[in-house]
Motif scaffolding. Structure first.
Motif, PDB file in Angstrom:
ATOM      1  N   VAL A  93       5.310   8.749  -0.647  1.00  0.00           N
ATOM      2  CA  VAL A  93       4.531   7.868  -1.510  1.00  0.00           C
ATOM      3  C   VAL A  93       4.652   6.420  -1.041  1.00  0.00           C
ATOM      4  O   VAL A  93       3.671   5.680  -1.043  1.00  0.00           O
ATOM      5  CB  VAL A  93       4.986   8.008  -2.986  1.00  0.00           C
ATOM      6  CG1 VAL A  93       4.290   7.002  -3.872  1.00  0.00           C
ATOM      7  CG2 VAL A  93       4.737   9.421  -3.476  1.00  0.00           C
ATOM      8  N   SER A  94       5.843   6.029  -0.595  1.00  0.00           N
ATOM      9  CA  SER A  94       6.039   4.635  -0.175  1.00  0.00           C
ATOM     10  C   SER A  94       5.171   4.281   1.024  1.00  0.00           C
ATOM     11  O   SER A  94       4.617   3.183   1.085  1.00  0.00           O
ATOM     12  CB  SER A  94       7.513   4.357   0.130  1.00  0.00           C
ATOM     13  OG  SER A  94       7.955   5.142   1.218  1.00  0.00           O
ATOM     14  N   GLU A  95       5.025   5.201   1.975  1.00  0.00           N
ATOM     15  CA  GLU A  95       4.175   4.944   3.142  1.00  0.00           C
ATOM     16  C   GLU A  95       2.714   4.801   2.721  1.00  0.00           C
ATOM     17  O   GLU A  95       2.001   3.945   3.218  1.00  0.00           O
ATOM     18  CB  GLU A  95       4.320   6.049   4.187  1.00  0.00           C
ATOM     19  CG  GLU A  95       5.685   6.132   4.815  1.00  0.00           C
ATOM     20  CD  GLU A  95       6.056   4.885   5.574  1.00  0.00           C
ATOM     21  OE1 GLU A  95       5.155   4.184   6.083  1.00  0.00           O
ATOM     22  OE2 GLU A  95       7.258   4.592   5.658  1.00  0.00           O
ATOM     23  N   LEU A  96       2.278   5.642   1.814  1.00  0.00           N
ATOM     24  CA  LEU A  96       0.902   5.578   1.313  1.00  0.00           C
ATOM     25  C   LEU A  96       0.656   4.251   0.603  1.00  0.00           C
ATOM     26  O   LEU A  96      -0.377   3.606   0.817  1.00  0.00           O
ATOM     27  CB  LEU A  96       0.606   6.747   0.378  1.00  0.00           C
ATOM     28  CG  LEU A  96      -0.794   6.765  -0.228  1.00  0.00           C
ATOM     29  CD1 LEU A  96      -1.853   6.853   0.849  1.00  0.00           C
ATOM     30  CD2 LEU A  96      -0.925   7.929  -1.207  1.00  0.00           C
ATOM     31  N   GLU A  97       1.600   3.812  -0.211  1.00  0.00           N
ATOM     32  CA  GLU A  97       1.458   2.547  -0.929  1.00  0.00           C
ATOM     33  C   GLU A  97       1.421   1.358   0.035  1.00  0.00           C
ATOM     34  O   GLU A  97       0.642   0.417  -0.159  1.00  0.00           O
ATOM     35  CB  GLU A  97       2.568   2.379  -1.962  1.00  0.00           C
ATOM     36  CG  GLU A  97       2.463   3.349  -3.132  1.00  0.00           C
ATOM     37  CD  GLU A  97       1.109   3.301  -3.831  1.00  0.00           C
ATOM     38  OE1 GLU A  97       0.590   2.191  -4.082  1.00  0.00           O
ATOM     39  OE2 GLU A  97       0.558   4.381  -4.125  1.00  0.00           O
ATOM     40  N   LEU A  98       2.259   1.377   1.079  1.00  0.00           N
ATOM     41  CA  LEU A  98       2.239   0.311   2.089  1.00  0.00           C
ATOM     42  C   LEU A  98       0.879   0.235   2.773  1.00  0.00           C
ATOM     43  O   LEU A  98       0.337  -0.844   2.987  1.00  0.00           O
ATOM     44  CB  LEU A  98       3.326   0.539   3.139  1.00  0.00           C
ATOM     45  CG  LEU A  98       4.745   0.178   2.757  1.00  0.00           C
ATOM     46  CD1 LEU A  98       5.724   0.651   3.845  1.00  0.00           C
ATOM     47  CD2 LEU A  98       4.885  -1.324   2.563  1.00  0.00           C
ATOM     48  N   MET A  99       0.325   1.405   3.106  1.00  0.00           N
ATOM     49  CA  MET A  99      -0.972   1.425   3.779  1.00  0.00           C
ATOM     50  C   MET A  99      -2.081   0.929   2.861  1.00  0.00           C
ATOM     51  O   MET A  99      -2.929   0.151   3.265  1.00  0.00           O
ATOM     52  CB  MET A  99      -1.303   2.834   4.271  1.00  0.00           C
ATOM     53  CG  MET A  99      -2.494   2.829   5.193  1.00  0.00           C
ATOM     54  SD  MET A  99      -3.693   4.140   5.018  1.00  0.00           S
ATOM     55  CE  MET A  99      -3.610   4.719   3.381  1.00  0.00           C
ATOM     56  N   LYS A 100      -2.060   1.343   1.598  1.00  0.00           N
ATOM     57  CA  LYS A 100      -3.080   0.903   0.647  1.00  0.00           C
ATOM     58  C   LYS A 100      -3.020  -0.611   0.443  1.00  0.00           C
ATOM     59  O   LYS A 100      -4.055  -1.278   0.399  1.00  0.00           O
ATOM     60  CB  LYS A 100      -2.908   1.645  -0.676  1.00  0.00           C
ATOM     61  CG  LYS A 100      -3.365   3.089  -0.600  1.00  0.00           C
ATOM     62  CD  LYS A 100      -2.983   3.954  -1.792  1.00  0.00           C
ATOM     63  CE  LYS A 100      -3.272   3.401  -3.135  1.00  0.00           C
ATOM     64  NZ  LYS A 100      -2.904   4.325  -4.244  1.00  0.00           N
ATOM     65  N   LYS A 101      -1.815  -1.151   0.343  1.00  0.00           N
ATOM     66  CA  LYS A 101      -1.653  -2.598   0.190  1.00  0.00           C
ATOM     67  C   LYS A 101      -2.150  -3.326   1.434  1.00  0.00           C
ATOM     68  O   LYS A 101      -2.842  -4.336   1.343  1.00  0.00           O
ATOM     69  CB  LYS A 101      -0.197  -2.956  -0.075  1.00  0.00           C
ATOM     70  CG  LYS A 101       0.024  -4.454  -0.270  1.00  0.00           C
ATOM     71  CD  LYS A 101       1.482  -4.783  -0.496  1.00  0.00           C
ATOM     72  CE  LYS A 101       1.771  -6.254  -0.672  1.00  0.00           C
ATOM     73  NZ  LYS A 101       0.924  -7.213  -0.024  1.00  0.00           N
ATOM     74  N   PHE A 102      -1.836  -2.805   2.606  1.00  0.00           N
ATOM     75  CA  PHE A 102      -2.292  -3.405   3.863  1.00  0.00           C
ATOM     76  C   PHE A 102      -3.816  -3.455   3.906  1.00  0.00           C
ATOM     77  O   PHE A 102      -4.405  -4.488   4.213  1.00  0.00           O
ATOM     78  CB  PHE A 102      -1.742  -2.603   5.054  1.00  0.00           C
ATOM     79  CG  PHE A 102      -2.235  -3.082   6.382  1.00  0.00           C
ATOM     80  CD1 PHE A 102      -1.646  -4.176   7.005  1.00  0.00           C
ATOM     81  CD2 PHE A 102      -3.281  -2.447   7.029  1.00  0.00           C
ATOM     82  CE1 PHE A 102      -2.096  -4.620   8.226  1.00  0.00           C
ATOM     83  CE2 PHE A 102      -3.744  -2.884   8.252  1.00  0.00           C
ATOM     84  CZ  PHE A 102      -3.150  -3.978   8.859  1.00  0.00           C
ATOM     85  N   ILE A 103      -4.465  -2.353   3.559  1.00  0.00           N
ATOM     86  CA  ILE A 103      -5.934  -2.304   3.592  1.00  0.00           C
ATOM     87  C   ILE A 103      -6.518  -3.276   2.572  1.00  0.00           C
ATOM     88  O   ILE A 103      -7.462  -4.011   2.879  1.00  0.00           O
ATOM     89  CB  ILE A 103      -6.444  -0.866   3.342  1.00  0.00           C
ATOM     90  CG1 ILE A 103      -6.079   0.028   4.529  1.00  0.00           C
ATOM     91  CG2 ILE A 103      -7.946  -0.848   3.104  1.00  0.00           C
ATOM     92  CD1 ILE A 103      -6.350   1.499   4.303  1.00  0.00           C
TER      93      ILE A 103
END
Length: 120
Positions: A93-103
């Protein structure tokens, strides 16, 4: 698009910025090497534009453990900047959240050159 229109767009953005998404150790860097017609590892720059020591980041590129904000640039094709999603593991979940924030951050930046122009 005709070549003149394409050139105008590239002149406005500087480098074409691509977020590459995939699992850790799936071959994302190898794929980028093929696209950029090279076997070299990319130069890596942090978010401040400071070049990182290739010996420090080489192991992390292979393991998929690195910062999504880092810019990967191949000397053979400097017109592109790549960002690596760091890979997705089951339940990460943390990797997904980092990617969503980056986008989200890159989609709303006022500087066109800082935006993500494609997600692959």
């Amino acid at each position: 698009m005709d070549p003149e229109t394409v050139r105008k767009h590239f002149d406005r953005i500087g480098r074409f910025r691509v977020l590459v998404i995939g699992r850790s150790n799936a071959g994302k860097t190898t794929l980028l090497q093929r696209v950029c017609n090279t076997t070299e590892l990319p130069e890596v720059f942090n978010a401040k534009g400071e070049k990182l020591d290739a010996t420090v980041v080489q192991g992390s590129l292979e393991r998929g453990d690195h910062d999504i904000e880092n810019e990967l640039i191949f000397r053979s094709n400097r017109g592109f900047v790549f960002h690596d999603s760091r890979g997705f593991e089951s339940g990460s979940v943390s990797e997904l959240e980092l990617m969503k924030k980056f986008i989200a951050d890159r989609a709303t930046t006022k500087q066109l050159a800082g935006r993500v122009h494609a997600i692959w």
